[in-house]
Design a protein around this motif. Structure first.
Motif, PDB file in Angstrom:
ATOM      1  N   ILE A  81       0.839  -1.208   0.000  1.00  9.68           N
ATOM      2  CA  ILE A  81       0.000   0.000   0.000  1.00  9.68           C
ATOM      3  C   ILE A  81       0.871   1.254   0.000  1.00  9.68           C
ATOM      4  O   ILE A  81       0.622   2.213  -0.755  1.00  9.68           O
ATOM      5  CB  ILE A  81      -0.954  -0.012   1.209  1.00  9.68           C
ATOM      6  CG1 ILE A  81      -1.996  -1.122   1.052  1.00  9.68           C
ATOM      7  CG2 ILE A  81      -1.639   1.345   1.367  1.00  9.68           C
ATOM      8  CD1 ILE A  81      -2.882  -1.321   2.268  1.00  9.68           C
ATOM      9  N   LEU A  82       1.912   1.258   0.833  1.00  9.31           N
ATOM     10  CA  LEU A  82       2.791   2.426   0.893  1.00  9.31           C
ATOM     11  C   LEU A  82       3.503   2.647  -0.440  1.00  9.31           C
ATOM     12  O   LEU A  82       3.621   3.791  -0.914  1.00  9.31           O
ATOM     13  CB  LEU A  82       3.808   2.255   2.021  1.00  9.31           C
ATOM     14  CG  LEU A  82       3.242   2.289   3.443  1.00  9.31           C
ATOM     15  CD1 LEU A  82       4.337   1.968   4.465  1.00  9.31           C
ATOM     16  CD2 LEU A  82       2.623   3.643   3.746  1.00  9.31           C
TER      17      LEU A  82
ATOM     18  N   PHE B 214       2.455   1.692  -3.363  1.00  5.90           N
ATOM     19  CA  PHE B 214       1.474   2.103  -4.360  1.00  5.90           C
ATOM     20  C   PHE B 214       1.126   3.593  -4.204  1.00  5.90           C
ATOM     21  O   PHE B 214       0.968   4.308  -5.199  1.00  5.90           O
ATOM     22  CB  PHE B 214       0.219   1.244  -4.246  1.00  5.90           C
ATOM     23  CG  PHE B 214      -0.797   1.520  -5.319  1.00  5.90           C
ATOM     24  CD1 PHE B 214      -0.545   1.156  -6.633  1.00  5.90           C
ATOM     25  CD2 PHE B 214      -1.999   2.149  -5.030  1.00  5.90           C
ATOM     26  CE1 PHE B 214      -1.468   1.417  -7.641  1.00  5.90           C
ATOM     27  CE2 PHE B 214      -2.924   2.411  -6.022  1.00  5.90           C
ATOM     28  CZ  PHE B 214      -2.665   2.042  -7.330  1.00  5.90           C
ATOM     29  N   LEU B 215       1.006   4.062  -2.956  1.00  2.43           N
ATOM     30  CA  LEU B 215       0.738   5.485  -2.727  1.00  2.43           C
ATOM     31  C   LEU B 215       1.898   6.351  -3.238  1.00  2.43           C
ATOM     32  O   LEU B 215       1.676   7.410  -3.831  1.00  2.43           O
ATOM     33  CB  LEU B 215       0.492   5.737  -1.239  1.00  2.43           C
ATOM     34  CG  LEU B 215      -0.820   5.174  -0.666  1.00  2.43           C
ATOM     35  CD1 LEU B 215      -0.867   5.379   0.845  1.00  2.43           C
ATOM     36  CD2 LEU B 215      -2.024   5.829  -1.338  1.00  2.43           C
ATOM     37  N   LEU B 216       3.114   5.898  -3.018  1.00  2.65           N
ATOM     38  CA  LEU B 216       4.268   6.629  -3.536  1.00  2.65           C
ATOM     39  C   LEU B 216       4.289   6.594  -5.065  1.00  2.65           C
ATOM     40  O   LEU B 216       4.672   7.580  -5.714  1.00  2.65           O
ATOM     41  CB  LEU B 216       5.555   6.034  -2.974  1.00  2.65           C
ATOM     42  CG  LEU B 216       5.831   6.354  -1.497  1.00  2.65           C
ATOM     43  CD1 LEU B 216       6.912   5.438  -0.941  1.00  2.65           C
ATOM     44  CD2 LEU B 216       6.229   7.818  -1.333  1.00  2.65           C
TER      45      LEU B 216
ATOM     46  N   LEU C  10       1.623   6.530  -6.960  1.00  2.79           N
ATOM     47  CA  LEU C  10       0.625   7.522  -7.375  1.00  2.79           C
ATOM     48  C   LEU C  10       1.185   8.937  -7.272  1.00  2.79           C
ATOM     49  O   LEU C  10       0.958   9.772  -8.157  1.00  2.79           O
ATOM     50  CB  LEU C  10      -0.636   7.382  -6.516  1.00  2.79           C
ATOM     51  CG  LEU C  10      -1.458   6.098  -6.706  1.00  2.79           C
ATOM     52  CD1 LEU C  10      -2.648   6.091  -5.741  1.00  2.79           C
ATOM     53  CD2 LEU C  10      -1.933   5.957  -8.147  1.00  2.79           C
ATOM     54  N   ALA C  11       1.914   9.216  -6.210  1.00  5.40           N
ATOM     55  CA  ALA C  11       2.532  10.537  -6.062  1.00  5.40           C
ATOM     56  C   ALA C  11       3.540  10.792  -7.174  1.00  5.40           C
ATOM     57  O   ALA C  11       3.630  11.908  -7.705  1.00  5.40           O
ATOM     58  CB  ALA C  11       3.207  10.643  -4.695  1.00  5.40           C
TER      59      ALA C  11
ATOM     60  N   LEU D 237      -3.273  18.433  -4.682  1.00  6.16           N
ATOM     61  CA  LEU D 237      -2.306  17.632  -5.423  1.00  6.16           C
ATOM     62  C   LEU D 237      -1.339  18.521  -6.208  1.00  6.16           C
ATOM     63  O   LEU D 237      -0.213  18.109  -6.490  1.00  6.16           O
ATOM     64  CB  LEU D 237      -3.032  16.663  -6.360  1.00  6.16           C
ATOM     65  CG  LEU D 237      -3.738  15.501  -5.654  1.00  6.16           C
ATOM     66  CD1 LEU D 237      -4.481  14.630  -6.667  1.00  6.16           C
ATOM     67  CD2 LEU D 237      -2.754  14.662  -4.838  1.00  6.16           C
TER      68      LEU D 237
END
Length: 381
Positions: A5-6, A8-10, A12-13, A26
């Motif tokens: 999850i971490l 994947f969030l990075l 996306l960023a 954003l």
């Protein structure tokens, strides 16, 4: 699962390094991703080292981590590519005065290691002066002095803020930097919308110049060598002032991501989830384009520039979601048509406010270009 999850969030960023931000918050994250990418890279590497029991999540997470790493590094790679060509392009446009030999203290447009070095030098203490008083309002400027026995060129900085906010304290690092390089710097306040509308800010720029001229002996200013520098809304004011104020000693103008065509800008508004640009323009110009078309035309630098206009430096990121990159593209084409000496620093990864970090990829390239531009237009033969 947590590791996946971490990562994947990075991931996306990291997409903000190549795609425009879809919302206001954003957009702010995009500045951090592109100009402080090393922070995200360090976090990504730390998360990557976390253990994962699930093989599938681990493999997929590793793939996302690899893609994110490349995206976080992409502004650095692209900055290096631009930097390799920039000195030659500036010399071709402005001649030897724009070469590294003439400004030797900064030999490269971009250095990866400079991203970690901190601001170049200490902040220059400034003095605050009231330069104009109207009924109910006084306008001030922050003056960053050069320690010199001779008169120096003066850069007048016009802040951004959608014409309705901001002040002369905005982004002061460049002011100190230019002062240390031998330029007097005056960062000015101006009357804000919606209470005050165009052409009030341009009149305020003229008043600031008058004040600086009247105090030139005390402040050690060369009154034949003013350069206007504006960001965002302040860039529109700076461009308009530079193209319309005659015989004021203005030798050049620098636009950081400024609106240049107010008519086109109203017809093609920004994403409302980022900024209600039409409302911002209506507050500044006193109505819609249909209501006050003459004001939109009069406030458009692209319609005020002519063949005798001063040299111009445009700096704009392609991923700007507040002021469209096309504003600078359109003005660049008009300057080409009129054969006005100018340079357009295009930053493919950058968004609005990309110079927030002077040591980021955008900040380094922009500062390098600004210095060389100033060295050309303020040169006294």
């Amino acid at each position: 699962m947590v590791r996946f999850i971490l990562i994947f969030l990075l991931f996306l960023a990291s997409l903000l390094a190549v795609f425009p931000a879809p919302t206001y918050h954003l957009w702010i994250l995009a500045i951090l991703v592109t100009e402080f990418s090393y922070i995200f890279i360090v976090v990504l590497l730390i998360v990557f080292l976390l253990k994962s029991r699930n093989i599938w999540y681990k493999k997929v997470g590793n793939l996302f981590a690899l893609i994110a790493l490349m995206l976080f590094l992409s502004p650095v790679f692209r900055a290096e590519r631009i930097a390799s060509k920039l000195p030659g392009q500036l010399a071709a446009t402005f001649g030897n005065r724009a070469s590294n030999l003439e400004v030797p203290h900064l030999k490269t447009p971009f250095s990866f290691f400079s991203m970690f070095s901190g601001i170049d030098g200490k902040a220059v203490p400034f003095q605050t002066f009231t330069y104009k008083t109207y009924p109910g309002i006084s306008l001030s400027l922050d003056f960053y002095p050069v320690k010199t026995a001779s008169k120096k060129p003066c850069v007048i900085v016009v802040h951004g803020g959608s014409w309705s906010g901001g002040d002369d304290k905005q982004l002061p690092e460049l002011n100190s930097y230019l002062s240390r390089r031998g330029y007097q710097v005056a960062s000015i306040d101006y009357r804000l919308a919606p209470e005050y509308q165009n052409p009030s800010p341009v009149e305020d720029v003229k008043s600031a110049i008058s004040y600086l001229k009247a105090n030139a002996e005390k402040l050690q200013i060369d009154t034949n060598n003013f350069v206007l520098l504006g960001r965002s809304a302040g860039a529109q004011i700076a461009l308009l002032a530079a193209y319309t104020l005659k015989n004021e000693g203005i030798k050049g103008v620098i636009s950081y991501y400024g609106p240049a065509d107010m008519i086109w800008g109203y017809a093609v508004p920004s994403n409302p989830l980022v900024l209600n640009s039409r409302q911002v323009m209506e507050d500044y110009l006193g109505g819609t384009y249909q209501q006050v078309p003459v004001r939109y035309a009069a406030s458009s630098p692209i319609l005020q520039v002519d063949a005798q206009s001063v040299p111009t430096l445009l700096i704009h990121g392609k991923n700007d979601v507040l002021v469209s990159y096309q504003h600078s593209v359109r003005l660049n084409a008009k300057l080409n048509q009129l054969k006005v000496k100018h340079f357009f620093l295009s930053l493919p990864w950058a968004t609005h406010g990309c110079d927030y970090n002077l040591n980021g990829p955008s900040g380094q390239l922009a500062t390098y270009t600004v210095e060389r531009f100033l060295n050309v237009v303020t040169f006294v033969k």
